[in-house]
Design an enzyme around this catalytic site. Structure first.
Site, PDB file in Angstrom:
ATOM      1  N   PRO A  12      90.591  54.251 -20.599  1.00 50.19           N
ATOM      2  CG  PRO A  12      91.537  56.984 -21.024  1.00 50.19           C
ATOM      3  CD  PRO A  12      90.567  55.438 -21.649  1.00 50.19           C
ATOM      4  N   GLY A  13      90.366  54.084 -17.463  1.00 54.75           N
ATOM      5  CA  GLY A  13      89.956  54.445 -16.247  1.00 54.75           C
ATOM      6  C   GLY A  13      91.567  53.792 -14.868  1.00 54.75           C
ATOM      7  CB  ALA A  14      91.262  52.222 -11.637  1.00 52.50           C
ATOM      8  CE  LYS A  75      84.941  49.839 -13.756  1.00 51.13           C
ATOM      9  NZ  LYS A  75      84.056  50.165 -13.817  1.00 51.13           N
ATOM     10  CB  ALA A 127      93.955  50.931 -10.138  1.00 50.60           C
ATOM     11  CE  LYS A 178      90.589  40.177  -9.524  1.00 51.94           C
ATOM     12  NZ  LYS A 178      91.342  41.341  -9.689  1.00 51.94           N
ATOM     13  CB  SER A 247      86.001  48.892 -10.108  1.00 54.18           C
ATOM     14  OG  SER A 247      85.701  47.526 -10.526  1.00 54.18           O
ATOM     15  CG  LEU A 258      76.133  48.584 -10.402  1.00 54.99           C
ATOM     16  CD1 LEU A 258      75.693  47.791  -9.030  1.00 54.99           C
ATOM     17  CD2 LEU A 258      77.444  49.280 -10.010  1.00 54.99           C
ATOM     18  CD  GLU A 259      82.793  45.304 -14.773  1.00 56.59           C
ATOM     19  OE1 GLU A 259      83.759  45.267 -15.788  1.00 56.59           O
ATOM     20  OE2 GLU A 259      83.540  45.355 -13.995  1.00 56.59           O
TER      21      GLU A 259
END
Length: 296
Positions: A12-14, A75, A127, A178, A247, A258-259
């Site tokens: 339940p993040g952004a 993530k 978000a 995307k 994000s 990081l992703e």
């Protein structure tokens, strides 16, 4: 199955909070699963606040049933951590909708789920986490799904909510477009700046070169994207609010992993597989990896 599927949400993040709020507003509040205990979540949108009741479950042993639909909003660096939740929440009939960056969602979740259970998605809304349990939604939420039978369960769950759902027969094209946007946002990590930096002439030139590189790889992967796409993506960044974050920049500022691989490393990896030169990615990927993983 009842009129609407039984729904759980991991992470339940952004993004997760946004989807949970859309479901809650429609009377379909999901079971919430995450690392941090909160009594509720809070989404700020359109000058008002939506409170999503908890509690947030923090251990898979608290799960007492299987669910028809599970949204996973962790993530790509946290997939292994989510595996015990998947085992607790899912039966062989559960559809797992992955709300995650990248074009490799199926392969990332393949060790934990059957191929029929994994439903990739493309998330189209900014978000931002604020403080604690609060999230700021800065535009209307929208998801894109592939045109497969499993997508109907998500359509059913989100029908009539503030979260729009598109289904496309060419998911490869949408997912790679995307990804190009996400890859460009990697430059924000290296500068420590938000979207306003793209108004610089020098950053505009670098951005277009990176996007052209990404476009060549995307086409080699089967994405039918036109020559106009790099300029369209850059124009979106030019129109964005100057203080718009991403994000991966938020994670860098918080010194979290990081992703970098699913957003930028994949361009380099897939480029090498197709014999496509990726000189800009060859430069920025090691920098993003070092910013994420160190040492130092």
């Amino acid at each position: 199955m009842s009129q609407y599927p039984a729904i759980a949400l991991i992470g339940p993040g952004a993004i997760g909070t946004t989807v949970a709020a859309a479901l809650h507003e429609a009377g379909r509040t999901p079971t919430l699963c995450g690392r941090t205990a909160h009594d509720s979540l809070l989404l700020r949108v359109d000058n008002h606040r939506i409170e999503i009741p908890g509690p947030i479950l923090t251990h898979p042993s608290a799960v007492k049933q299987h669910y028809d639909l599970v949204f996973v909003a962790v993530k790509s660096t946290q997939v292994a951590e989510a595996a015990p939740w998947l085992a607790a929440l899912c039966s062989e009939k559960t559809v797992v909708c992955v709300l995650q960056n990248g074009v490799e969602q199926r392969s990332l979740f393949a060790p934990y789920l059957s191929a029929q259970q994994i439903l990739p998605s493309v998330v189209w809304f900014p978000a931002q986490r604020e403080t604690g349990n609060a999230v700021w939604l800065r535009s209307s939420p929208r998801l894109t799904l592939p045109d497969v039978a499993e997508s109907h369960r998500v359509l059913e769950a989100l029908q009539g909510t503030r979260c729009e759902v598109d289904v496309t027969t060419d998911f490869t094209q949408v997912a790679w477009r995307k990804l190009m946007q996400n890859a460009l946002a990697g430059l924000m990590v290296l500068t420590g700046r938000r979207a306003g930096m793209f108004s610089r002439i020098d950053i505009t030139g670098l951005s277009l070169a990176l996007l052209q590189e990404c476009l060549a790889v995307a086409r080699a992967e089967g994405a039918a994207l036109g020559d106009e796409v790099p300029q369209e993506i850059l124009a979106w960044f030019h129109r964005a609010p100057a203080d718009l974050s991403t994000s991966i920049l938020t994670d860098r500022q918080a010194d979290r992993p990081l992703e970098w691989d699913c957003r930028n490393g994949v361009i380099q990896r897939r480029g090498q597989a197709h014999g496509i030169a990726t000189p800009i990615s060859d430069l920025i990927v090691p920098l993003l990896a070092a910013a994420s993983d160190g040492p130092g």
